[in-house]
Structure formats: C-alpha cells, structure tokens
Design an enzyme around this catalytic site. Structure first.
Site, PDB file in Angstrom:
ATOM      1  CD  GLU A 148      -2.984  -1.151   2.285  1.00  0.00           C
ATOM      2  OE1 GLU A 148      -2.973  -0.231   3.121  1.00  0.00           O
ATOM      3  OE2 GLU A 148      -3.775  -2.099   2.332  1.00  0.00           O
TER       4      GLU A 148
ATOM      5  CG  HIS B 123      -8.880   5.990   2.436  1.00  0.00           C
ATOM      6  ND1 HIS B 123      -8.903   5.789   1.075  1.00  0.00           N
ATOM      7  CD2 HIS B 123      -8.281   4.897   2.960  1.00  0.00           C
ATOM      8  CE1 HIS B 123      -8.349   4.608   0.801  1.00  0.00           C
ATOM      9  NE2 HIS B 123      -7.955   4.053   1.935  1.00  0.00           N
TER      10      HIS B 123
ATOM     11  NE  ARG C 130      -4.443   5.389   3.677  1.00  0.00           N
ATOM     12  CZ  ARG C 130      -4.848   4.486   4.527  1.00  0.00           C
ATOM     13  NH1 ARG C 130      -5.305   4.848   5.699  1.00  0.00           N
ATOM     14  NH2 ARG C 130      -4.812   3.220   4.220  1.00  0.00           N
TER      15      ARG C 130
ATOM     16  CG  HIS D 279      -9.753   5.970   6.590  1.00  0.00           C
ATOM     17  ND1 HIS D 279     -10.779   5.068   6.391  1.00  0.00           N
ATOM     18  CD2 HIS D 279      -8.611   5.212   6.717  1.00  0.00           C
ATOM     19  CE1 HIS D 279     -10.284   3.829   6.397  1.00  0.00           C
ATOM     20  NE2 HIS D 279      -8.981   3.897   6.612  1.00  0.00           N
TER      21      HIS D 279
ATOM     22  NE  ARG E 293      -4.321   4.740  10.381  1.00  0.00           N
ATOM     23  CZ  ARG E 293      -4.764   3.964   9.391  1.00  0.00           C
ATOM     24  NH1 ARG E 293      -4.022   2.950   8.953  1.00  0.00           N
ATOM     25  NH2 ARG E 293      -5.934   4.190   8.840  1.00  0.00           N
TER      26      ARG E 293
HETATM   27  C1  SIN Z   1      -7.623   0.641   3.177  1.00  0.00           C
HETATM   28  O1  SIN Z   1      -7.967  -0.518   2.930  1.00  0.00           O
HETATM   29  O2  SIN Z   1      -7.278   1.433   2.304  1.00  0.00           O
HETATM   30  C2  SIN Z   1      -7.645   1.125   4.589  1.00  0.00           C
HETATM   31  C3  SIN Z   1      -6.491   0.587   5.320  1.00  0.00           C
HETATM   32  C4  SIN Z   1      -6.086   1.552   6.401  1.00  0.00           C
HETATM   33  O3  SIN Z   1      -6.894   2.315   6.897  1.00  0.00           O
HETATM   34  O4  SIN Z   1      -4.902   1.586   6.714  1.00  0.00           O
END
Ligand code: SIN
Length: 482
Positions: A110, A221, A268, A328, A364
């Site tokens: 990610e 998010h 993010r 988020h 985060r």
């Molecule tokens: C996501 O699946 O994008 C959320 C994961 C997260 O909040 O770290």
C-alpha cells in the site's frame, strides 16, 4: 457490579486486550451497538507487519517518513518489533490470512510502504475475518447495546463507567478500565467509519480534563465513493492501488505524478491533498480506474468491493469510479504511555484509535491501525496483570443528564457539514475560527448529553488545528486566495 477490568469497545483493540486477560479475571466488554458495528469489521486493506526481523528497520523507517516528523520513535519501534509476535500468536490460535499457492503468507503493498508487507484475509475482508475470529475466541462477558454515558473519574483514578442498557441506567465499577472506543468519524459529513464511531468517549475524556494530544491530525482516505446515501461512505481500499489501480482525471491522465513522483503510492495525506487541489483547480471529477485488472482477479482479490460497486450499478473493471477523499482515521487522541496507560492516571488505559501514543505521527502509514490495535492492546493487558492494581471502591451518582434532545438530529448534520467544510483536507484560519464559533454556539443551545460530547470533541479538533500554525502531515493550511 464490580469487575477486575471493564473494556469499552469491541473492535480489534478491545477484543484483543480481552484475549490477553485470563479467564479467571472478571472482565466485561461493553459495546455500544452490535459488536460488528465497529471500524475493525469494515477494514479492507489489511494489517501491516514487519515481514521478518530484517524488515523491522524498514517498517520503522516507512512509518516515520509517512508520519511527517511527528512520530514518537520509541512507539514506532515498539509497534514494529512486536508486530511479528502478535501476528504469529494469532496465526497459532487459528486466524487465517490469505496465502500463496506455496502456503507462504501472501503480502500486498500500500502507499508509502517500500515493500509488500500487508497481510490480508478473504481478499478485502480482513477486518471482518479478524473481528469474527476475536469474537469467537472471546472468553469474557460482552454486553451489546451498552451505551457508556460517563467515566467515573476522581482525581487520578477511574472507578468505572455509567451505562445505559435495556435494563436502564446504572454504574459499573472495576479496578482497571480500558478505553478502546475507536475514533471520531461521525463528526464529519463524509467518512468511512461505522455509525457508532462518534468521538463520545473523547468528549468524556475532555470533560474530565484528561490529556488530549494531536487532535488536529485527521486522516482523509483518498479513494472513497461518497455518492451513496449511507452515512458510511464506500471505501475503495488502498490495496487496490497497491495491486495496480490508478487515479485519473476525466481525460484518463494520471495527474498525481505532477505532485509526487510516487504517484498513487505516495502517503495518504499527499494523495488526498493532491486530489483536493486538482479537483478544485480543474473543476473536474476524479476517478479510480480498474483498467489493469481482469474481472476474475477483482472478484477474487476484492470480493466485497466488487459486490458493493456492482450492486450500485457500476460495471467494473470497465467503469471508472468517481472518488473523493473522506475522513478515515484520527491520529490524535487520549495521551498514553507505551502500555496504553493514560497520562497521569493510575488505572485507566486507552488503546487503538482513541489513544495517542504518537505512533502514527501526523499521518498514519497505511494498514498500521489494525497493527496498532493488536500491539498496544496486548501491552495494556500485560501491564494490568503486572500492576495488579486494586481500587478502594467508591460510589458515584448515576449520570442523570438527558441523553438526546429534539434538535440534536438537525444540529448533528450542521456539525458534520461545518467540520467537512472548514476542518477538512485544506484549512485556513478564518474557516477554523468560524467552525469553532459554530460549535460554541451549538454548545450553548438545548442539546442532549451525547451530542454535547461530540461537540466537545469537535471543538478540541478545531482548537488544536488553530494552535498549529504550520502545515504538517495531514494538517494542511492552505494559502488564502484574496
Ligand atoms: C484501506 O484498505 O485502504 C484502509 C487501510 C487503512 O486504513 O490503513
């Protein structure tokens, strides 16, 4: 009723703390609604973990970098070093993460992770799988539909909580209290959170003068479908981008590279800000494109997202999905030490999103939240066992305040809109001051206790944002256009 431990909240942090408290302790888990109505249940992407001992240093580095200088390095070291142990422990107890055909654990990537290190379960069903597992393993009593209305605090001790259940209003007492109530999503118009997540426990902490920390750092998010009518907007997991989905404008241009060379895999805060800025300047819709995927891959790897989008009427991977950033996660919270013990308190703990250890800094790193819940809950449980703290019990009056009043519902919508408009992705001092004014006016009106708690939390977010004059991580002060 007296307990050894009361845990407020039945998400990953609360249930995992309960898992590490032995059966011979009298331990009660309180849950505001049905147990699955928590953010853990809806988590899609996965759990970040150091893949092996060699990866700990890199996971720490990635977390610190995403956190934009505000992380507490000790907290990050603790989280990453403990990650391998907590994950191994869960697997040994029977939790099933997705695996390669070879049987090895399957990791995905990610944003802002320099390697694949996110574990997932049933594709994008990670949160649901972990939550169901922890519920099945729970060996202590759980009261559902138990609304906590106050913390019974006197000086530096917490004696218990006031609750309302179907049996009425009463106090519950314990030697140790753990707050694991999650974040603050419902104070924002657009958010990805369960409807139970509304910052009420934060409000009680503020009322009782507990130390709050970093409340201005609110994570948006970047890839959320916000055009559905439900309060909880549809998260399109960052793991989609980790696997190759990308963000485009209406001409299919991947404009994120104009802002950061990491494109879709930047942290993010950077992506949300870039989308916000590009949308503002171009007045265009922004989309998440699934073009690189075969339909069969999407169905298998992201079954829930596939089902949700097709049920709305999208034909994926053909259709691009209009996206917006949405609230988020709250990086700030009740200030604790590295065992979750609340600053200045003898027997009160806060773990997971409600807490602030500064492990996430100002932004985060993706999928570190489930990990935080696991690591700090186990540490809190261990500390409780080690301290073996007992309280000389004391009786408190039952909370008498009227919990809900007629105009709360309308004012809640006003609050959500104020927070979204003025305390969102890009802020300025005039907007923040006007937001604070609005919240203060609402606090003077005839409102119920539960809404008042949300307002107190909102005021704390705004005041912290006003105090931080420079942009940092998710707290971005925009230039004022004259
Ligand atoms: C996501 O699946 O994008 C959320 C994961 C997260 O909040 O770290």
């Amino acid at each position: 009723m007296n307990y050894d431990v009361i845990i407020v909240g039945a998400g990953i942090a609360g249930l995992h703390a309960a898992m590490h408290l032995p059966k011979n302790l009298s331990c009660l888990v309180l849950c505001k609604d049905q147990p699955w109505e928590c953010n853990t249940f809806y988590a899609q992407g996965g759990v970040a973990t150091a893949v092996d001992e060699n990866d700990i240093a890199f996971h720490i580095k990635d977390t610190l970098e995403a956190g934009a200088t505000l992380c507490d390095k000790d907290a990050v070291e603790v989280m990453s070093s403990d990650s391998i142990g907590v994950i191994r422990d869960l697997i040994s107890k029977g939790l099933k993460f997705d695996r390669e055909n070879s049987g090895e654990l399957k990791y995905t990537k990610e944003g802002a992770h320099t390697r694949s290190r996110i574990l997932h379960a049933e594709g994008d069903g990670t949160g649901r799988v972990i939550h169901s597992f922890l519920i099945a393993e729970l060996k202590h009593t759980l009261f559902k539909n138990a609304l906590v209305t106050d913390l019974l605090i006197d000086e530096n001790r917490c004696y218990g909580v006031s609750v309302v259940t179907k049996k009425g209003e009463y106090n519950l007492y314990a030697n140790n209290i753990i707050l694991a109530s999650g974040g603050i999503g419902s104070i924002y118009e657009y958010h990805t959170n369960a409807h139970t997540i509304s910052g009420e426990i934060h409000g009680m902490a503020i009322e009782h003068g507990l130390s709050m920390q970093d409340m201005e750092f609110v994570q948006f998010h970047p890839t959320v479908y916000v055009q559905n009518s439900w309060a909880r907007k549809l998260l399109l997991s960052e793991a989609l981008r980790g696997e190759g989905a990308y963000i485009v404008d209406s001409k299919n241009r991947r404009f994120l590279f104009d802002y950061d060379k990491r494109g879709e895999l930047a942290p993010r805060d950077i992506i949300s800000r870039s989308i916000f800025d590009y949308k503002h300047k171009s007045k265009e819709e922004i989309y998440l494109s699934f073009e690189p995927f075969e339909q069969s891959f999407l169905k298998k790897r992201f079954p829930n997202i596939y089902r949700n989008l097709t049920s709305i009427g999208f034909d994926i991977p053909k259709d691009k999905i209009p996206i917006s950033p949405a609230f988020h996660y709250s990086m700030g919270g009740i200030k604790t030490d590295l065992d979750g013990k609340v600053d200045g308190m003898k027997n009160l703990y806060a773990i997971g999103e409600v807490a602030s250890t500064r492990v996430h800094g100002a932004n985060r790193l993706a999928s570190n939240s489930l990990l935080e819940g696991l690591v700090f809950s186990r540490r809190a449980a261990r500390r409780i066992l080690e301290d073996n703290y007992t309280l000389k019990q004391k009786n408190f009056q039952i909370c008498q305040a009227q919990l809900y009043k007629e105009q709360d519902k309308v004012l809640k919508e006003t609050l959500r809109s104020i927070m979204w408009k003025h305390v969102g992705v890009a802020r300025d001092i005039f907007g923040l001051q006007s937001a604070l004014g609005g919240v203060e006016v609402m606090l003077q009106t005839d409102i119920g206790r539960m809404f008042k708690l949300r307002l107190l939390t909102s005021a704390e977010v705004i005041k912290s944002a006003i105090s931080r004059k420079e942009s940092l991580g998710s707290h971005y002060i925009k230039k004022i256009e004259i």
